[in-house]
Scaffold this active site. Structure first.
Site, PDB file in Angstrom:
ATOM      1  N   GLY A   1      -6.463  26.829 -39.738  1.00  0.00           N
ATOM      2  CA  GLY A   1      -7.057  25.597 -39.207  1.00  0.00           C
ATOM      3  C   GLY A   1      -6.980  24.508 -40.253  1.00  0.00           C
TER       4      GLY A   1
ATOM      5  N   ASN B   1      -3.228  34.440 -39.861  1.00  0.00           N
ATOM      6  CA  ASN B   1      -3.723  33.686 -38.698  1.00  0.00           C
ATOM      7  C   ASN B   1      -3.380  34.450 -37.424  1.00  0.00           C
ATOM      8  OD1 ASN B   1      -5.064  31.155 -37.925  1.00  0.00           O
ATOM      9  ND2 ASN B   1      -3.181  30.732 -36.785  1.00  0.00           N
TER      10      ASN B   1
ATOM     11  N   GLU C   1     -16.696  13.485 -26.006  1.00  0.00           N
ATOM     12  CA  GLU C   1     -15.242  13.247 -26.047  1.00  0.00           C
ATOM     13  C   GLU C   1     -14.553  13.857 -24.822  1.00  0.00           C
ATOM     14  OE1 GLU C   1     -13.583  14.275 -29.961  1.00  0.00           O
ATOM     15  OE2 GLU C   1     -13.790  12.142 -30.400  1.00  0.00           O
TER      16      GLU C   1
ATOM     17  N   ASP D   1     -15.928  25.627 -40.817  1.00  0.00           N
ATOM     18  CA  ASP D   1     -17.062  25.862 -39.919  1.00  0.00           C
ATOM     19  C   ASP D   1     -17.910  27.079 -40.277  1.00  0.00           C
ATOM     20  OD1 ASP D   1     -15.835  23.770 -38.679  1.00  0.00           O
ATOM     21  OD2 ASP D   1     -15.128  24.906 -36.952  1.00  0.00           O
TER      22      ASP D   1
ATOM     23  N   LYS E   1      -9.631   6.009 -34.363  1.00  0.00           N
ATOM     24  CA  LYS E   1      -9.654   7.437 -33.993  1.00  0.00           C
ATOM     25  C   LYS E   1      -8.251   8.023 -34.093  1.00  0.00           C
ATOM     26  CE  LYS E   1     -11.423  11.212 -32.222  1.00  0.00           C
ATOM     27  NZ  LYS E   1     -12.535  11.944 -32.850  1.00  0.00           N
TER      28      LYS E   1
END
Lengths: 405, 405
Positions: free
Chosen positions: A12, A37, A170, A301, A379
């Protein structure tokens, strides 16, 4: 002398940043670098809401891992990591194991359902490319089926989004663009479609500037989104959801599509490996290491870093994961070279932009509030920046978000 | 003097041919022409297998009725016809009624399930645009879901086509092109996909030249289709189908997608109106009128015309429907003008081409056997010809099948 072996779990934002920086800083004689991965591709987690709504094809949100790693220096292993045995300095894979001298756990998040019944079974989560594709197809299939069935079920055209946080908002923005297209594709009157956002907190986008939140909600309401703020989902069922209404009452909302976007936790591997954690996230030390372990770095995360200003954890974002990856790469490279001085992690918050569909956004960038086309442009620049940092100009041109006039 | 009112039910091949010819042959002072159709568009029934497989977008297989009718002469009524009351000379619509002096019933076919249990509930039929869209989305949704589910159900990737007649074979041809695309779209190994064609008759494409049938089957088998010829479907279930195996045995084939393409019957309106019929088809007289009724013409899939050479009915095709439409228009125009001489219908069979995907076909054209690219080209010309005859060059250029090199 044996070369030290650096194993990075996850391709990631954090993992790829670590590996691409390591391969620049170390020669192939200095260390063996292994990247593990599940898929042979990286995907932009922050773009998955677009693939889920169907506004961006999923092949645009992923690229091959091989396109950004230097195969002369990095060995890529396509495998699923199940557990870290930090005493034996091994990673247990679904099919085999890998030993390491330095380990970087960068495995990303899993949905957090807070024990709400039925969510894991009846709600979708925007977690990866496979899931995004299924959400897209699920919604389309409901529209197609509504058009065919004699005894029409209006709930086929109802989409519930659980959570008005970043991902929820979003995703709603993309649905706002997608629903008119779907109505055209399936000859369905747009008046029949309902998009309902249910949020338990007293406001949408907690932590965002109230003026920006108001802007975002007004924009989405204009596109047909109904908000139920301060409303908790009590249960998800095969028919839809049940929400709390007042003290004791329960209201049922029928919906063929329920997307849970209200929370994430760390990867299950954290708990399986018995790291000290809170909801799968490890409170790492100043050098981003797991408590008490000098050779295990945890980033992204699965890591928890406290924002000292407000004494609360930073939310898990791509931005922080990438900065962590950069730092960890630098520190590991130093360790490999015999330099035991480790730099400490300080998050440099460049701001946050929340998209409201392809044509609008809200955000705070370098401390300044932005909305509308400016924010929307920012963005896209944020999105392109991630590509640039991991894969350079070539990848950015290939996979970036540009509009040529 | 009151102008006679001509009502045409259905904007399929037969109905549109009737109306477009009538509007050329009659002035607006001579007759009122009313066209009734459920949708405001015409669709190419013979292209629906492509929309169902997902190889051609459904908007390419339809065009607005308004684009081919002369609104100064023809009134278009979007409605569903339920019944003809031929004593009162009225058509009962779902919402209202219409009286007529001359009626043309050109309402097309409905699937014939021959009483096989579960087919109406668990199998799809390629009957209209709505159904085609749903089949396309259903298949895609199965692929998307297979990729996500932990406990993988291989039957999600199994498609059963019931019937190796014209529609079944053409649909299989399109699936042969579509499956590799789907596998790419959903990262699925093509080896996992099964496409099974089950046909009760002792051969595929009954009535076709055996050499051509062999060619077609070999072509489709090369694309991965498994044939079970001489095998009857006994039941469709939520899990798939049950087929007869030998005398008493029943074999279950698990399949998430079952498409029934083995038979058609006339529109239910025929039975509702108590016309003498066989499976919803009326054996019309030499002028294509319902037995004993001088003012009701029945054409297309609801009509039954005997091929005297073999003493069996002609199969319902677009070709015969269009020729019938032309004749009926001529005869009604004559009647309106006071000329009571009616021409009799003689089918001029120009041949049949069965597509095997975008790149291959088999057929007999003007009595000559054709295969491969020649046949494939002929097929596209056949498709374009229908557009040309109904809508002229403009429509053909807009909706035709061309490949510009």
């Amino acid at each position: 002398m044996k070369r030290p072996k650096i194993v990075v779990l996850g391709a990631g934002y954090g993992g790829l940043m670590t590996v691409t920086r390591l391969q620049k800083q170390l020669s192939s004689n200095e260390a063996d670098i292994v990247l593990v991965n599940k898929n042979d591709y990286h995907y932009e987690t922050t773009w998955l809401h677009e693939a889920s709504a169907g506004t961006l094809h999923h092949d645009k949100v992923r690229y091959d891992v091989s396109s950004v790693i230097d195969s002369g220096k990095v060995q890529f292993v396509q495998a699923t990591a199940l557990k870290v045995d930090h005493n034996a300095k091994k990673v247990i894979l679904e099919d085999g194991e890998l030993d390491y001298d330095y380990l970087v756990v960068a495995l990303g998040a899993a949905p957090e359902t807070f024990g709400i019944q039925g969510l894991d079974k009846y709600a979708f989560s925007i977690v990866n490319v496979d899931a995004a594709r299924q959400i897209r197809e699920h919604i389309e299939y409901q529209f197609a089926t509504y058009k065919v069935e004699e005894d029409k079920k209006p709930e086929r055209l109802t989409i519930v989004v659980g959570g008005a946080g970043f991902t929820g908002i979003e995703f709603l923005g993309e649905l706002g663009n997608r629903i008119p297209e779907l109505c055209k594709e399936y000859d369905i009157d747009q008046e029949l479609v309902r998009v309902i956002c249910v949020e338990a907190a007293p406001s949408a986008l907690p932590g965002f500037d109230p003026e920006l939140v108001k802007y975002a909600m007004a924009h989405l309401e204009k596109k047909g989104v109904e908000f139920m703020i301060g409303t908790a989902i009590k249960e998800a069922t095969p028919e839809g959801i049940k929400v709390a209404k007042g003290e004791d009452e329960i209201e049922e909302i029928k919906a063929a599509t329920v997307v849970w976007a209200a929370g994430v936790r760390g990867n299950p591997i954290i708990e399986a490996s018995e790291f000290e954690n809170m909801r799968g996230r490890v409170k790492v030390d100043a050098n981003l290491r797991a408590p008490g372990l000098s050779d295990v770095f945890i980033i992204g995360d699965c890591s928890l870093v406290i924002n000292e200003e407000i004494n609360r954890p930073y939310p898990p974002t791509a931005q922080i994961a990438m900065q962590q990856g950069e730092l960890v790469a630098k520190n590991i490279a130093n360790l490999v070279k015999g330099n035991t001085h480790l730099e400490t992690f300080v998050f440099d918050n460049k701001g946050t932009v929340c998209s409201l569909g392809h044509d609008d956004a809200i955000g705070v960038v370098f401390g300044k509030k932005v909305t509308g086309t400016t924010a929307s442009f920012m963005k896209k620049m944020v999105d392109n920046r991630a590509l640039l940092m991991v894969g350079g100009v070539g990848l950015t041109l290939k996979k970036g978000k540009f509009k040529f006039f």
